[in-house]
Scaffold this motif. Sequence first.
Motif, PDB file in Angstrom:
ATOM      1  N   ASN A 137       0.815  -1.225   0.000  1.00 31.01           N
ATOM      2  CA  ASN A 137       0.000   0.000   0.000  1.00 31.01           C
ATOM      3  C   ASN A 137       0.846   1.271   0.000  1.00 31.01           C
ATOM      4  N   GLY A 138       1.913   1.263  -0.782  1.00 28.19           N
ATOM      5  CA  GLY A 138       2.744   2.460  -0.924  1.00 28.19           C
ATOM      6  C   GLY A 138       3.740   2.694   0.187  1.00 28.19           C
ATOM      7  N   ALA A 139       3.802   1.810   1.180  1.00 30.02           N
ATOM      8  CA  ALA A 139       4.724   2.004   2.304  1.00 30.02           C
ATOM      9  C   ALA A 139       6.156   1.710   1.886  1.00 30.02           C
ATOM     10  N   ASP A 140       7.116   2.462   2.462  1.00 33.12           N
ATOM     11  CA  ASP A 140       8.534   2.218   2.205  1.00 33.12           C
ATOM     12  C   ASP A 140       9.064   1.055   3.035  1.00 33.12           C
ATOM     13  N   ARG A 141       8.463   0.847   4.210  1.00 37.53           N
ATOM     14  CA  ARG A 141       8.902  -0.205   5.121  1.00 37.53           C
ATOM     15  C   ARG A 141       7.691  -0.954   5.645  1.00 37.53           C
ATOM     16  N   VAL A 142       7.922  -2.202   6.020  1.00 35.96           N
ATOM     17  CA  VAL A 142       6.895  -2.987   6.694  1.00 35.96           C
ATOM     18  C   VAL A 142       7.510  -3.518   7.989  1.00 35.96           C
ATOM     19  N   VAL A 170      11.074  -2.343   1.872  1.00 37.85           N
ATOM     20  CA  VAL A 170      10.399  -3.198   0.893  1.00 37.85           C
ATOM     21  C   VAL A 170      11.123  -3.228  -0.450  1.00 37.85           C
ATOM     22  N   GLU A 171      11.975  -2.243  -0.724  1.00 34.43           N
ATOM     23  CA  GLU A 171      12.699  -2.225  -1.990  1.00 34.43           C
ATOM     24  C   GLU A 171      13.985  -3.033  -1.916  1.00 34.43           C
ATOM     25  N   SER A 172      14.770  -2.830  -0.863  1.00 36.19           N
ATOM     26  CA  SER A 172      16.093  -3.451  -0.774  1.00 36.19           C
ATOM     27  C   SER A 172      16.119  -4.696   0.097  1.00 36.19           C
ATOM     28  N   GLY A 173      15.177  -4.836   1.024  1.00 37.86           N
ATOM     29  CA  GLY A 173      15.202  -5.935   1.975  1.00 37.86           C
ATOM     30  C   GLY A 173      16.081  -5.644   3.182  1.00 37.86           C
ATOM     31  N   ALA A 174      16.777  -4.487   3.209  1.00 36.42           N
ATOM     32  CA  ALA A 174      17.617  -4.130   4.361  1.00 36.42           C
ATOM     33  C   ALA A 174      16.738  -4.079   5.615  1.00 36.42           C
ATOM     34  N   THR A 175      17.209  -4.717   6.676  1.00 39.61           N
ATOM     35  CA  THR A 175      16.383  -4.919   7.866  1.00 39.61           C
ATOM     36  C   THR A 175      17.083  -4.388   9.114  1.00 39.61           C
ATOM     37  N   LYS A 371      14.697 -10.992  -0.646  1.00 44.27           N
ATOM     38  CA  LYS A 371      15.546  -9.799  -0.595  1.00 44.27           C
ATOM     39  C   LYS A 371      16.278  -9.708   0.744  1.00 44.27           C
ATOM     40  N   VAL A 372      15.584 -10.062   1.828  1.00 46.17           N
ATOM     41  CA  VAL A 372      16.175  -9.970   3.163  1.00 46.17           C
ATOM     42  C   VAL A 372      17.409 -10.857   3.282  1.00 46.17           C
ATOM     43  N   LYS A 373      17.366 -12.040   2.655  1.00 49.99           N
ATOM     44  CA  LYS A 373      18.485 -12.979   2.765  1.00 49.99           C
ATOM     45  C   LYS A 373      19.776 -12.403   2.202  1.00 49.99           C
ATOM     46  N   ASP A 374      19.682 -11.507   1.200  1.00 49.98           N
ATOM     47  CA  ASP A 374      20.865 -10.960   0.556  1.00 49.98           C
ATOM     48  C   ASP A 374      21.205  -9.550   1.042  1.00 49.98           C
ATOM     49  N   ALA A 375      20.474  -9.060   2.026  1.00 44.14           N
ATOM     50  CA  ALA A 375      20.671  -7.690   2.489  1.00 44.14           C
ATOM     51  C   ALA A 375      21.282  -7.669   3.880  1.00 44.14           C
ATOM     52  N   LYS A 376      21.709  -6.489   4.303  1.00 41.00           N
ATOM     53  CA  LYS A 376      22.240  -6.317   5.642  1.00 41.00           C
ATOM     54  C   LYS A 376      21.118  -6.445   6.675  1.00 41.00           C
ATOM     55  N   MET A 377      21.470  -6.983   7.823  1.00 37.09           N
ATOM     56  CA  MET A 377      20.553  -7.005   8.944  1.00 37.09           C
ATOM     57  C   MET A 377      21.260  -6.351  10.129  1.00 37.09           C
ATOM     58  N   ARG A 378      20.658  -5.299  10.666  1.00 39.77           N
ATOM     59  CA  ARG A 378      21.255  -4.570  11.779  1.00 39.77           C
ATOM     60  C   ARG A 378      20.352  -4.672  13.006  1.00 39.77           C
ATOM     61  N   VAL A 401      14.999   5.279  17.103  1.00 39.51           N
ATOM     62  CA  VAL A 401      14.330   4.520  16.041  1.00 39.51           C
ATOM     63  C   VAL A 401      14.278   5.337  14.762  1.00 39.51           C
ATOM     64  N   ALA A 402      13.899   6.598  14.878  1.00 40.89           N
ATOM     65  CA  ALA A 402      13.818   7.463  13.696  1.00 40.89           C
ATOM     66  C   ALA A 402      15.189   7.603  13.031  1.00 40.89           C
ATOM     67  N   GLU A 403      16.251   7.769  13.839  1.00 39.90           N
ATOM     68  CA  GLU A 403      17.602   7.874  13.288  1.00 39.90           C
ATOM     69  C   GLU A 403      18.007   6.596  12.561  1.00 39.90           C
ATOM     70  N   ALA A 404      17.717   5.463  13.172  1.00 40.39           N
ATOM     71  CA  ALA A 404      18.106   4.187  12.565  1.00 40.39           C
ATOM     72  C   ALA A 404      17.390   3.950  11.242  1.00 40.39           C
ATOM     73  N   LEU A 405      16.127   4.348  11.153  1.00 43.17           N
ATOM     74  CA  LEU A 405      15.366   4.118   9.925  1.00 43.17           C
ATOM     75  C   LEU A 405      15.717   5.130   8.845  1.00 43.17           C
ATOM     76  N   ASP A 406      16.178   6.313   9.253  1.00 47.20           N
ATOM     77  CA  ASP A 406      16.623   7.291   8.255  1.00 47.20           C
ATOM     78  C   ASP A 406      17.972   6.913   7.669  1.00 47.20           C
ATOM     79  N   ASP A 407      18.795   6.212   8.452  1.00 46.78           N
ATOM     80  CA  ASP A 407      20.130   5.800   8.019  1.00 46.78           C
ATOM     81  C   ASP A 407      20.036   4.449   7.342  1.00 46.78           C
ATOM     82  N   ARG A 408      19.629   4.427   6.086  1.00 49.40           N
ATOM     83  CA  ARG A 408      19.425   3.170   5.377  1.00 49.40           C
ATOM     84  C   ARG A 408      20.749   2.575   4.944  1.00 49.40           C
ATOM     85  N   PRO A 409      21.040   1.323   5.362  1.00 48.52           N
ATOM     86  CA  PRO A 409      22.299   0.689   4.962  1.00 48.52           C
ATOM     87  C   PRO A 409      22.239   0.184   3.538  1.00 48.52           C
ATOM     88  N   SER A 410      23.423  -0.075   2.983  1.00 46.06           N
ATOM     89  CA  SER A 410      23.509  -0.709   1.667  1.00 46.06           C
ATOM     90  C   SER A 410      22.954  -2.120   1.755  1.00 46.06           C
TER      91      SER A 410
END
Length: 433
Positions: A137-142, A170-175, A371-378, A401-410
Amino acid sequence: MLWGVAHLAAERRKTGLALMAAYVLMLAGVLTVFTAFSVNLLSLAVQPRWLSVLTAALVAIALIWTGVIVWSFLLVRPARSDAVGRFLTTTLTIALCALVLAPTAYATRLAYLSRDVVNTLFRPGSTAPVMAQDPWNGADRVNFLLLGGDSAPGRPGVRTDSMTVASVDVESGATTLFGLPRNLQQVRMPDGPARARFPWGFTGAGPGTPGLLNEVFQFAEDHPDMVPGAEKGKRGPTLIKQTIGEILGIDVDYYAMVDMKGFAEIIDAMGGVQVTIKEPIVYGRHREGMLAAGTRKLSGEEALWYGRSRTDSDDYVRMGRQKCLLNAVAKQADPMTVLNSFERLAAATKRAISTDLPQDLLPAVVNLADKVKDAKMRSLSFVPPLISTADPDWHLIRGKVAEALDDRPSTKTAAHTPSPSPDAPINLDSACG
């Protein structure tokens, strides 16, 4: 095994060529499905309707193939006078039929088990066309709330001793995993009846419930007025999602709770899980043994103690190990591992897991998991010294929380990650070894 050869040998050329063409087209179709559309195939495997279609298609192909084998045998079998030849060709024909039918029977069994798991665990949905266009539904994260539930003899109900929110791009799978300690006190409740009852934070209901975060789930189940309109079994998940969302300042979309004992069964069904143990860990309630330091594969019971043991450590060290364990399971649960132990996994999963994920969303979750399997998990845990569990700073938690979500890892794991500050998200791929 090549359609049409026997017919050509029997001088039935048109039939033989037609069967050969059908055979080539069938193989091309199967190879295309299992290569170009392999990801979509995994998505179909969590949709009961498509599972039924795939099962019917497999059975039809197997029956047609068996029919061709028998037909070919009848055309080219040796004369009655050749007893040895008849015996050998009849035996070969039976073996070929079994070679075709046995995998089909196994695949049909897997499809039945998969459909049973999906229908047991996941609630039916009714928004499939919309979900197919944009499942998020247009969300950047779930945001998924992952709970570890623990019950004990003489203590009624379930305590959620492990609480982690997995926020997935949802785009990169970075978690990013946000860990909350079980002993967090004065927990802010969401707007509504819960806050009206506990305006200054959750305090429980007497000596048996001292007012810790891990009691909120069962408290809601025992007090229907906390979540009006929710039926039994859904009151706890609803309130714990709202409460943790209030703490973190984000919307918690879905939850999944794993019973601790069932978790051990799931690990055993996977064939164990490999983790890196940094310090020796006491094993067993009565210190029966020791999980030695080093990289090793743990059984279900050993993995359970790796994630639960507090001997010679504390809740916060245990939280870190739990996230390492989640990371290891996520990375090692590859399709072949799941397929090879599917029946045991299906049985353990039905016993151990509860969730509010709708069936319509499962294809999107499968694609996201890939996607999550191939992405960074922090990981970021709200524990001392960052947060005092007796007197939490809610504004600080929301800010982090806001800082961590704004700092999107590769999406790629770095070869080397500098040591983070105590209040910065930790890269689990590096921290867990």
